[in-house]
Design a protein around this motif. Sequence first.
Motif, PDB file in Angstrom:
ATOM      1  N   ASN A 141     -14.712 -27.063 -24.159  1.00 20.78           N
ATOM      2  CA  ASN A 141     -13.980 -27.186 -25.590  1.00 20.78           C
ATOM      3  C   ASN A 141     -14.509 -26.745 -26.659  1.00 20.78           C
ATOM      4  O   ASN A 141     -14.476 -27.014 -27.834  1.00 20.78           O
ATOM      5  N   MET A 142     -15.261 -25.405 -26.314  1.00 20.71           N
ATOM      6  CA  MET A 142     -15.813 -24.659 -27.469  1.00 20.71           C
ATOM      7  C   MET A 142     -14.658 -23.363 -27.890  1.00 20.71           C
ATOM      8  O   MET A 142     -13.855 -22.770 -27.143  1.00 20.71           O
ATOM      9  N   SER A 143     -14.504 -23.043 -29.015  1.00 23.83           N
ATOM     10  CA  SER A 143     -13.736 -22.208 -29.514  1.00 23.83           C
ATOM     11  C   SER A 143     -14.691 -21.037 -30.312  1.00 23.83           C
ATOM     12  O   SER A 143     -14.736 -21.556 -31.495  1.00 23.83           O
ATOM     13  N   ILE A 144     -15.137 -20.163 -29.693  1.00 21.52           N
ATOM     14  CA  ILE A 144     -16.117 -19.222 -30.509  1.00 21.52           C
ATOM     15  C   ILE A 144     -15.567 -17.728 -30.073  1.00 21.52           C
ATOM     16  O   ILE A 144     -14.985 -17.565 -29.028  1.00 21.52           O
ATOM     17  N   PRO A 145     -15.617 -16.854 -31.045  1.00 21.01           N
ATOM     18  CA  PRO A 145     -15.118 -15.405 -30.819  1.00 21.01           C
ATOM     19  C   PRO A 145     -15.889 -14.712 -29.564  1.00 21.01           C
ATOM     20  O   PRO A 145     -17.234 -14.819 -29.512  1.00 21.01           O
ATOM     21  N   ILE A 146     -14.982 -14.040 -28.791  1.00 23.43           N
ATOM     22  CA  ILE A 146     -15.468 -13.454 -27.717  1.00 23.43           C
ATOM     23  C   ILE A 146     -15.086 -11.843 -27.891  1.00 23.43           C
ATOM     24  O   ILE A 146     -13.730 -11.867 -28.077  1.00 23.43           O
ATOM     25  N   VAL A 147     -15.830 -10.936 -27.738  1.00 21.21           N
ATOM     26  CA  VAL A 147     -15.310  -9.612 -27.827  1.00 21.21           C
ATOM     27  C   VAL A 147     -15.902  -8.838 -26.237  1.00 21.21           C
ATOM     28  O   VAL A 147     -16.639  -8.923 -25.974  1.00 21.21           O
ATOM     29  N   GLY A 148     -14.828  -8.127 -25.835  1.00 18.61           N
ATOM     30  CA  GLY A 148     -14.971  -7.468 -24.518  1.00 18.61           C
ATOM     31  C   GLY A 148     -14.553  -5.673 -24.669  1.00 18.61           C
ATOM     32  O   GLY A 148     -14.182  -5.304 -25.702  1.00 18.61           O
ATOM     33  N   VAL A 149     -14.773  -5.206 -23.811  1.00 17.71           N
ATOM     34  CA  VAL A 149     -14.614  -3.803 -23.688  1.00 17.71           C
ATOM     35  C   VAL A 149     -13.577  -3.315 -22.676  1.00 17.71           C
ATOM     36  O   VAL A 149     -13.781  -3.739 -21.388  1.00 17.71           O
TER      37      VAL A 149
END
Length: 329
Positions: free
Chosen positions: A249-257
Amino acid sequence: MRNIKLLFTLFSVMLLLLAGCNGGVDSEAGTQNKEANDKEGGKPKVAVVLKALNSEYFKLMEAGAKKAFEDLGVDGTILAPSNETEVEKQINMLEDLLNRDLDALVVMPSQSDAAIPVLEKYKAKGIPVLLADSDVNWEGKTTFIGTDNYTAGLEAGKALASQLKKGDKIAVLEGVLGTPTNEERVKGVEDATKEAGLEIAASQAADYDRVKAVSAMENILTANPDIKGIFTANDEMALGALRATTSRNMSIPIVGVDGITEAVESVNADGVYATVAQRPYDMTYKGVENALKVLAGEELEKRIDSGLDVITKENSEEKLSELSELLGK
């Protein structure tokens, strides 16, 4: 009678001389003209060899090559093993292609060190070798066409930093340790997050694999529950990291490539925050295009940047439309 014999002798000599001249034209100049006409009238033969065709990323590379063959009038061949771990199978394909009278090769090598011996054979035969997506530390290459992976990591780090504040902790999921692609992307994100005042609290390899990324991310979050953002070296791991954070239940920004469809869909649905999209379609299209330039006698730069796009919710629908069109969906 004597005059008749003399005339007959002269006539015979003339016939022999004419026959000799005609024989020379047929056997030498005539053959050369035929070869020139065949070369001029035939299509250039270009082979594109990929790591695999079992993912959307590789399918986009295949589509780019096919379109280039069609647009540029090329007699093209596309080959790939079943998956990117079949290094020996790709090398065998490259060996077999040496017997097909190719004009140029565009290749995405599965493993740089293993590929060099067979690529040297192409150089020895005078066949230009253009590398796509995956570079090799080999002087014999004609050019490398692909993403600047350091820039990809830098842009990803900037996108992540835009959602955080100075002093926040982030986690990094690396791909395959020791590979140039992974090292360059990680270096880029390290520099960007350092500039923004962020702290990399944990970094772990997950081999570009979604399932491994779930496990690695769960371990990181257990040890570092105060993580505020995540960078992953590809989109598969970004989707794995999203599964791990969602389960808590975590909402944190994730950035991929990479910019694969599933990741862009996740961005559009407020899942993954962003993806730095490569342009695999352009890599192979430009590969074939530049192969023809080399065959025409042009000099190429040793590196040709295929470009990238930072995809967030604002431009995700546009990117989805583009991917759908390129994949013929």
